[in-house]
Design an enzyme around this catalytic site. Structure first.
Site, mmCIF file in Angstrom:
data_model
loop_
_atom_site.group_PDB
_atom_site.id
_atom_site.type_symbol
_atom_site.label_atom_id
_atom_site.label_comp_id
_atom_site.label_asym_id
_atom_site.label_seq_id
_atom_site.Cartn_x
_atom_site.Cartn_y
_atom_site.Cartn_z
ATOM 1 N N HIS A 1 8.951 2.488 5.840
ATOM 2 C CA HIS A 1 7.746 1.676 5.888
ATOM 3 C C HIS A 1 6.675 2.340 6.760
ATOM 4 O O HIS A 1 6.972 2.941 7.782
ATOM 5 C CB HIS A 1 8.102 0.304 6.474
ATOM 6 C CG HIS A 1 7.025 -0.718 6.366
ATOM 7 N ND1 HIS A 1 6.768 -1.408 5.215
ATOM 8 C CD2 HIS A 1 6.125 -1.163 7.278
ATOM 9 C CE1 HIS A 1 5.764 -2.241 5.409
ATOM 10 N NE2 HIS A 1 5.352 -2.109 6.663
ATOM 11 N N ASP B 1 12.335 1.805 2.863
ATOM 12 C CA ASP B 1 11.530 0.819 3.580
ATOM 13 C C ASP B 1 12.416 -0.210 4.271
ATOM 14 O O ASP B 1 13.148 -0.950 3.621
ATOM 15 C CB ASP B 1 10.583 0.118 2.597
ATOM 16 C CG ASP B 1 9.452 -0.627 3.286
ATOM 17 O OD1 ASP B 1 9.698 -1.232 4.342
ATOM 18 O OD2 ASP B 1 8.327 -0.606 2.757
#
Length: 232
Positions: free
Chosen positions: A201, A170
Site C-alpha cells: 500500500h 497491499d
C-alpha cells in the site's frame, strides 16, 4: 498556488488547495482526493505536479465536517492514530457529495476547459471509484483504493474511463478482496486494472515506508497518459 472555497450541497463550505497550470489559455481539471493525512505537503506537491502537466487541480479538505484543516504526516504513531480516527469518523456518502461539489466548481472555474477527472490515493482511491460510479467526471483514477470489494454493486454505473492501480501485497486490501475487485471490474471495457507485483500500500507516496520509485513512475506515467487521452 492558493486555496479556494467550495460550497457544499447541503450547506457550509470547505477549502480546496488550487494548483494552476503554467501559462494562459483553457486547461482541463483534476480533482485530487487526499489520503487519510489531510491536504498535507504530499498532496500539495502532487497537486503541483499535476498542474505542471497542464491541469487546474483542486484538492479539497474532505475531513472538514469532522475537523477542518487536517495536515499531518505518516511519520509518527500519533499521526497514524489521528489519521485512523478521522478515517473511522468519515462519512463516505457525504464525502462523495463534497467531491461532486468540488468537481462542479472546478469545471466552472475561469480557465478550466469544462472537462475534469479525479484521482485519489488510499481513502481517496475509494472515493475516486465512487466518483466513477456516482459523478459526471470525465475519467477517474484510483491508487490502492481501500474497500472497493464492498462497493462492486455500483460498478455497472461506470460510464466513463476508469483506472485502478492495485498493489499485490497491499496490507489494507487482502488478496481475497483483490480477487473480488478483479472479478467484479475486469468485464467492463471502460475499466483498466494495473497490478504492481510485490508492492505494498502507498507505493507511490513520496517519503512513505513503502515507496517504490520504479512502480511509482510506472503508475504515474500511466495516469498521465490516461488523463491526456481522456481530458485533452
Amino acid at each position: 498556488m492558493s486555496y479556494v472555497t467550495v460550497t457544499a450541497a447541503d450547506g457550509g463550505s470547505f477549502q480546496a488547495y488550487h494548483a494552476a497550470p503554467p501559462g494562459g489559455g483553457k486547461a482541463p481539471g483534476i480533482v485530487l482526493i487526499q489520503e487519510i493525512f489531510g491536504v498535507n505537503k504530499v498532496m500539495r506537491d502532487q497537486a503541483d505536479a499535476y498542474a505542471a502537466l497542464g491541469y487546474h487541480v483542486l484538492c479539497p479538505d474532505i475531513f472538514w465536517r469532522i475537523e477542518p484543516g487536517i495536515d499531518i504526516t505518516d511519520q509518527s504513531q500519533a499521526e497514524w492514530d489521528k489519521a485512523f480516527e478521522l478515517f473511522n469518523a468519515f462519512d463516505v456518502d457525504k464525502g462523495v457529495e463534497d467531491l461532486k461539489a468540488t468537481l462542479a466548481q472546478l469545471k466552472s472555474m475561469e480557465g478550466c476547459s469544462g472537462k475534469a477527472g479525479s484521482v485519489g490515493y488510499c481513502l481517496g482511491g475509494k472515493l475516486a471509484y465512487l466518483m466513477a460510479t456516482r459523478s459526471d467526471a470525465d475519467c477517474n483514477v484510483s491508487y490502492y483504493g481501500v474497500g472497493l470489494d464492498e462497493l462492486l454493486s455500483e460498478s455497472s454505473n461506470i460510464s466513463m474511463p476508469y483506472i485502478s492501480h492495485i498493489a499485490s501485497e497491499d496490507g489494507f486490501v487482502p488478496k481475497e478482496a483483490q480477487e473480488k475487485i478483479k472479478a467484479g471490474l475486469s468485464g467492463n471495457p471502460l475499466v483498466t486494472l494495473h497490478v504492481y507485483e510485490g508492492q505494498d500500500h502507498a507505493f507511490a507516496r513520496q517519503g512513505g515506508a513503502h515507496y517504490d520509485d520504479p512502480s511509482a513512475k510506472l503508475a504515474n506515467g500511466r495516469t498521465a497518459g490516461f488523463f491526456k487521452a481522456n481530458l485533452g
